[in-house]
Motif scaffolding. Structure first.
Motif, PDB file in Angstrom:
ATOM      1  N   LYS A 157       0.195  27.908 -36.303  1.00  0.00           N
ATOM      2  CA  LYS A 157      -1.287  27.083 -36.158  1.00  0.00           C
ATOM      3  C   LYS A 157      -1.905  27.754 -37.587  1.00  0.00           C
ATOM      4  O   LYS A 157      -2.451  26.821 -38.004  1.00  0.00           O
ATOM      5  N   GLU A 195       3.890  32.204 -34.198  1.00  0.00           N
ATOM      6  CA  GLU A 195       3.230  31.227 -33.808  1.00  0.00           C
ATOM      7  C   GLU A 195       1.690  31.081 -34.532  1.00  0.00           C
ATOM      8  O   GLU A 195       1.164  30.049 -34.620  1.00  0.00           O
ATOM      9  N   SER A 211      -5.021  25.293 -25.217  1.00  0.00           N
ATOM     10  CA  SER A 211      -4.017  25.129 -24.734  1.00  0.00           C
ATOM     11  C   SER A 211      -2.499  25.724 -24.959  1.00  0.00           C
ATOM     12  O   SER A 211      -2.831  26.237 -26.341  1.00  0.00           O
ATOM     13  N   ASN A 212      -2.194  25.464 -24.306  1.00  0.00           N
ATOM     14  CA  ASN A 212      -0.471  25.407 -24.906  1.00  0.00           C
ATOM     15  C   ASN A 212       0.608  24.525 -25.392  1.00  0.00           C
ATOM     16  O   ASN A 212       0.649  23.494 -24.544  1.00  0.00           O
ATOM     17  N   ILE A 213       1.241  24.593 -26.657  1.00  0.00           N
ATOM     18  CA  ILE A 213       2.161  23.429 -26.321  1.00  0.00           C
ATOM     19  C   ILE A 213       3.691  23.820 -26.786  1.00  0.00           C
ATOM     20  O   ILE A 213       3.697  24.779 -27.130  1.00  0.00           O
ATOM     21  N   THR A 214       4.804  22.891 -26.234  1.00  0.00           N
ATOM     22  CA  THR A 214       6.350  23.186 -26.767  1.00  0.00           C
ATOM     23  C   THR A 214       6.923  22.265 -26.993  1.00  0.00           C
ATOM     24  O   THR A 214       6.069  21.000 -27.499  1.00  0.00           O
TER      25      THR A 214
END
Length: 82
Positions: A33, A29, A2-5
């Motif tokens: 993480k 990124e 998934s991607n998050i903003t």
């Protein structure tokens, strides 16, 4: 995956994160993480129990009794007269 903003990300925080990523030779990124992995791995699953934490902290001292502190009677409350 998934991607998050993250909206309204502070520029100073982003710069500090970029410097940290550069220091460790990672992309921005990847560093974010890695920080999240480290923090979430350390987070206890159980709720904190203050009594248990205190017990663990002093367990290696063995059994001992804390002496009772003698108590004194309270003073009389003040009387305010007009």
């Amino acid at each position: 995956m998934s991607n998050i903003t993250i909206q309204n990300f502070d520029d100073d925080l982003k710069n500090r994160l970029q410097k940290r990523a550069d220091y460790y030779g990672r992309f921005l990124e990847e560093e974010a993480k890695e920080i999240l992995r480290a923090v979430l791995k350390e987070t206890p699953v159980e709720p904190l129990n203050l009594a248990g934490i205190i017990h663990k902290r002093f367990a290696d001292l063995g059994e001992f009794e804390i002496p009772a502190i003698p108590r004194e009677p309270l003073r009389e409350p003040p009387i305010f007269k007009n």
